[in-house]
Scaffold this active site. Sequence first.
Site, mmCIF file in Angstrom:
data_model
loop_
_atom_site.group_PDB
_atom_site.id
_atom_site.type_symbol
_atom_site.label_atom_id
_atom_site.label_comp_id
_atom_site.label_asym_id
_atom_site.label_seq_id
_atom_site.Cartn_x
_atom_site.Cartn_y
_atom_site.Cartn_z
ATOM 1 N N ARG A 344 1.378 -1.096 0.125
ATOM 2 C CA ARG A 344 -0.119 -0.338 -0.181
ATOM 3 C C ARG A 344 1.164 1.496 0.250
ATOM 4 N NH1 ARG A 344 -5.358 1.209 1.199
ATOM 5 N NH2 ARG A 344 -5.020 2.962 2.435
ATOM 6 N N PHE A 365 -0.407 6.133 11.148
ATOM 7 C CA PHE A 365 -1.107 4.880 11.161
ATOM 8 C C PHE A 365 -0.566 4.816 9.736
ATOM 9 C CE2 PHE A 365 -3.510 6.405 14.421
ATOM 10 C CZ PHE A 365 -3.643 5.638 14.610
ATOM 11 N N GLU A 366 -0.702 5.101 8.261
ATOM 12 C CA GLU A 366 -0.379 5.119 7.324
ATOM 13 C C GLU A 366 0.692 6.236 6.646
ATOM 14 O OE1 GLU A 366 -1.656 1.481 3.775
ATOM 15 O OE2 GLU A 366 -3.000 4.195 4.349
ATOM 16 N N GLN A 367 1.829 6.167 6.951
ATOM 17 C CA GLN A 367 2.254 7.243 5.846
ATOM 18 C C GLN A 367 3.628 6.207 4.698
ATOM 19 O OE1 GLN A 367 5.207 9.883 7.263
ATOM 20 N NE2 GLN A 367 4.828 9.412 9.493
#
Length: 536
Positions: A344, A365-367
């Site tokens: 991702r 969280f999501e970088q």
Amino acid sequence: MPQITNPILPGFNPDPSILRVGEDYYIATSTFEWFPGVQIHHSKDLANWDLITRPLSRKSQLDMRGDPDSCGVWAPCLSHDGEKFWLVYTDVKRKDGSFKDAHNYIVWADKIEGPWSDPIYVNSSGFDPSLFHDDDGRKWFVNMMWDHRRRPLLFAGIALQEFDPVAGKLVGPRTNIYQGTDLKLVEGPHLYKRNGWYYLLTAEGGTAYDHACTFARSRTIDGQYETHPDKHILTSKDAPFAAIQRGGHGDLVETPDGKTYLVHLGGRPTTQERRCVLGRETSIQEAYWGDDDWLYVKNGPVPSLHVEVPGSRNDNAYWTEQRYTFERGLPIDFQWLRTPETERIFSTDGGKLRLFGRESIGSWFEQALVARRQTHFSYDAETVIDFAPTDERQFAGLTAYYSRYNFFYLTVTAHADGQRELLLMSSEISWPDGNLKFPAAPVTIPNQGKVKLALEIRGPKLQFFYALEGQDRQPIGPVLDASILSDECGGHQAHGSFTGAFVGVAASDLNGTALPADFDYFVYRPVRHETDRYEI
């Protein structure tokens, strides 16, 4: 014997756990919020070390999405019981305030390269666990205990409990075996056995400038341990001008010819503010056993900058330019933040590093941020980016990064009207609000074409550069303070920031469309500079 200059693992490599199996030495170090978890280096001579694996590489082993800065994997312990390798680690979900949510796990493998097992959950009563294999075949789990009721110090001593590897759980009573000394904050326990004594090596004094290695012993494994007559076998707390500060959190290893060495963390501060940009590094000290059956550090307790070890270091490798390409995937020097779902955030298909724009830089969280450690006080970094943003919520580029509260970031982005531009952003000591600063006005660039992005760090000074295709590079923005990319400015209270400076590339798409940014290569070039007093 040859003499080397500490550290042996430069840059962010704290909390070393050392192991010898035959003629091979291994050191495991903490990785905190950086994925994959735990770095394991290998050596044949205690002088030259190669990064060979990061064992916590699957979602079933580690998922740190949501872990705050300087949480994640703390203080792994690597051991071998004669048949297999064992690795104990903590995943910390919260660390600030009265509570510490710290979950302890065990994995194992037949070979150091893996495959490593899925984890067994052990407990959450404290952190810094280790696993001791006694000579009667029993295994013992040792960790510090946390007590949220204690004020102001919440450390409750070192606990011991038997671990049953067949049942995969702790069994029998839990015993608090050591309360530490008046330096307090006792943690990081490791157990050893020698000449009928059980020895306990702990860390005390916090991870800043009062840090220390404390030694104790008992005739029984669960007995109350008496403290070493010198209390602390290694510390820089009374030597403010020593080259290696913050010395503590160590582990012992014996060479095949019977010599004993202590590996430990330490920092090399720079500037008048005493900032450790390279974070907590791993150093080594020769030690010896006295006639009183106590261990002493040679020329201690202050860590020595120069130490004799069996091997001679190849310093040429340390100063070699690293030019990274991506035809064979992501090179081992690189890590990313928190997420196990790599597909991702990046891909190396086609021989380029493609980042998929995700959350903002600094997200817990999501970088999409892929970077390598800063391992030299002075260096150059360079990359070429191909990126076509359509508005200001899409940005990608080159970053010098410590945490969400401390980074510098040169980005290719766009104005609200779609015109591409270069924008320099910083989150310079922005704790607790995390607001951005913009050190320079945006620079308009053509909407098509690749852009070269570069930076130079010379001690505490950081300068960014850019170049359009077919043009010479030119500086952008002012000279910035690189020293803030340090534990001392990491955005937490004292003893609260534990990692080190990284340099790499990142991409964000706050529109949620995962706009990709392509990077052709990445260069990291060490530079010798007169400001670097304690460089290797």
